[in-house]
Enzyme design. Structure first.
Site, mmCIF file in Angstrom:
data_model
loop_
_atom_site.group_PDB
_atom_site.id
_atom_site.type_symbol
_atom_site.label_atom_id
_atom_site.label_comp_id
_atom_site.label_asym_id
_atom_site.label_seq_id
_atom_site.Cartn_x
_atom_site.Cartn_y
_atom_site.Cartn_z
ATOM 1 N N ASP A 81 -26.512 -9.069 1.975
ATOM 2 C CA ASP A 81 -25.255 -9.535 1.398
ATOM 3 C C ASP A 81 -24.140 -9.270 2.403
ATOM 4 O O ASP A 81 -24.415 -8.961 3.575
ATOM 5 C CB ASP A 81 -24.981 -8.851 0.057
ATOM 6 C CG ASP A 81 -24.111 -9.714 -0.860
ATOM 7 O OD1 ASP A 81 -24.631 -10.703 -1.404
ATOM 8 O OD2 ASP A 81 -22.916 -9.406 -1.013
ATOM 9 N N LYS B 26 -17.706 -23.390 -8.455
ATOM 10 C CA LYS B 26 -18.198 -24.148 -7.298
ATOM 11 C C LYS B 26 -17.024 -24.543 -6.411
ATOM 12 O O LYS B 26 -16.018 -25.075 -6.892
ATOM 13 C CB LYS B 26 -18.980 -25.379 -7.744
ATOM 14 C CG LYS B 26 -19.659 -26.113 -6.590
ATOM 15 C CD LYS B 26 -20.663 -27.133 -7.089
ATOM 16 C CE LYS B 26 -21.315 -27.884 -5.933
ATOM 17 N NZ LYS B 26 -22.030 -26.990 -5.005
ATOM 18 N N HIS C 205 -20.180 -29.440 -12.441
ATOM 19 C CA HIS C 205 -20.642 -28.090 -12.131
ATOM 20 C C HIS C 205 -19.680 -27.061 -12.730
ATOM 21 O O HIS C 205 -18.600 -27.394 -13.195
ATOM 22 C CB HIS C 205 -20.738 -27.874 -10.616
ATOM 23 C CG HIS C 205 -21.941 -28.499 -9.988
ATOM 24 N ND1 HIS C 205 -21.982 -29.828 -9.635
ATOM 25 C CD2 HIS C 205 -23.159 -27.985 -9.674
ATOM 26 C CE1 HIS C 205 -23.170 -30.106 -9.111
ATOM 27 N NE2 HIS C 205 -23.899 -29.005 -9.128
#
Length: 268
Positions: free
Chosen positions: A35, A160, A156
């Site tokens: 990450d 997004k 979406h």
């Protein structure tokens, strides 16, 4: 066992990918999870982050440090992050599965250049259903030809960051290619005001961002007196994650090259 790493591992998609890898029944295993370097979760167990139990795989903040721990990296992050990871994997000879969207044409050229040295599966959408839709769209466009107006509508979740979605753009590319059109010249992204009559050759895009919608896509072929709609609706990110893991397994022993899910599914 295919050794798989997941980057963006602390995010929504990353956690789903971790779970999908562990559902392969031992065919593949998660051996690295990456990450952001500044993430407060670095050092945490990847399995516990994904709520599937301890895996003994600590979250790290650097792909380069983990590069010896995996055979293939699955990357659903951001273009800038993916390109950095691409450089690491290219130097180390590691395969990649890339589901990141929002690349510029120049950035896509960098992916293609790297694929001359390592095997890469790059797709806007890893859902089996979406890739079947792409095949159907090619057929529909060739059959219906220039007698229809074509519109692409996608929806979406509110988080997004790119629009239209990579999947919607890929759908537009498939339709345009089937009709012998250049999408960059015929695409219309939203309409407002006095637009005048719709030119038949245009391909329209409409975008919705709301709530927790995982991903809805509809391509509308509208003629006088009838219309055909090809729709795909995703209800879970696991759909995309399973497809990405399938692609990672498919890449085993593959030569360098730029592949997509059509290759993985044998649809080409």
């Amino acid at each position: 066992m295919r050794r798989i790493a997941v980057t963006g591992a602390a995010g929504r998609m990353g956690k789903t990918l971790i779970e999908a890898v562990q559902q392969t029944g031992g065919v593949a295993g998660l051996t690295a999870a990456i990450d952001r370097p500044d993430s407060t979760l670095v050092g945490a167990d990847a399995g516990e982050l994904a709520a599937i139990g301890r895996l003994g795989v600590p979250l790290t903040g650097d792909v380069a440090r983990a590069v010896d721990e995996f055979d293939v990296l699955i990357d659903f992050t951001h273009p800038s992050v993916t390109l950095k990871n691409l450089d690491v994997c290219r130097r180390a000879g590691k395969a990649m599965v890339i589901g990141t969207t929002g690349f510029s044409p120049e950035e896509k050229e960098r992916l293609a250049a790297a694929a001359r040295e390592i095997p890469i599966v790059f797709a806007a959408n890893f859902s089996v259903g979406v890739n079947l839709c792409l095949k159907l769209l090619d057929t529909a466009a060739r059959v219906l030809g220039d007698d229809v107006d074509i519109e692409i509508i996608e929806a979406h979740h509110r988080h997004k960051v790119d629009a239209p979605s990579g999947t919607a753009l890929r759908m537009g590319e498939v339709v345009a290619e089937a009709l012998g059109r250049d999408l960059q010249k015929v695409a219309v992204y939203g309409r407002e005001g006095q637009t005048g009559a719709r030119p038949r050759e245009t391909i329209g895009f409409a975008t919705v961002r709301a709530g927790d919608v995982v991903g809805d896509h509809t391509v509308l072929f509208a003629a006088d007196g009838e219309r055909v709609e090809i729709t795909h609706k995703a209800s879970s990110r696991m759909t995309f994650a399973k497809g990405a893991v399938r692609a990672a397994l498919w890449l085993d022993e593959k030569p360098a090259g730029l592949y997509d899910m059509q290759d993985v599914l044998g649809l080409i």
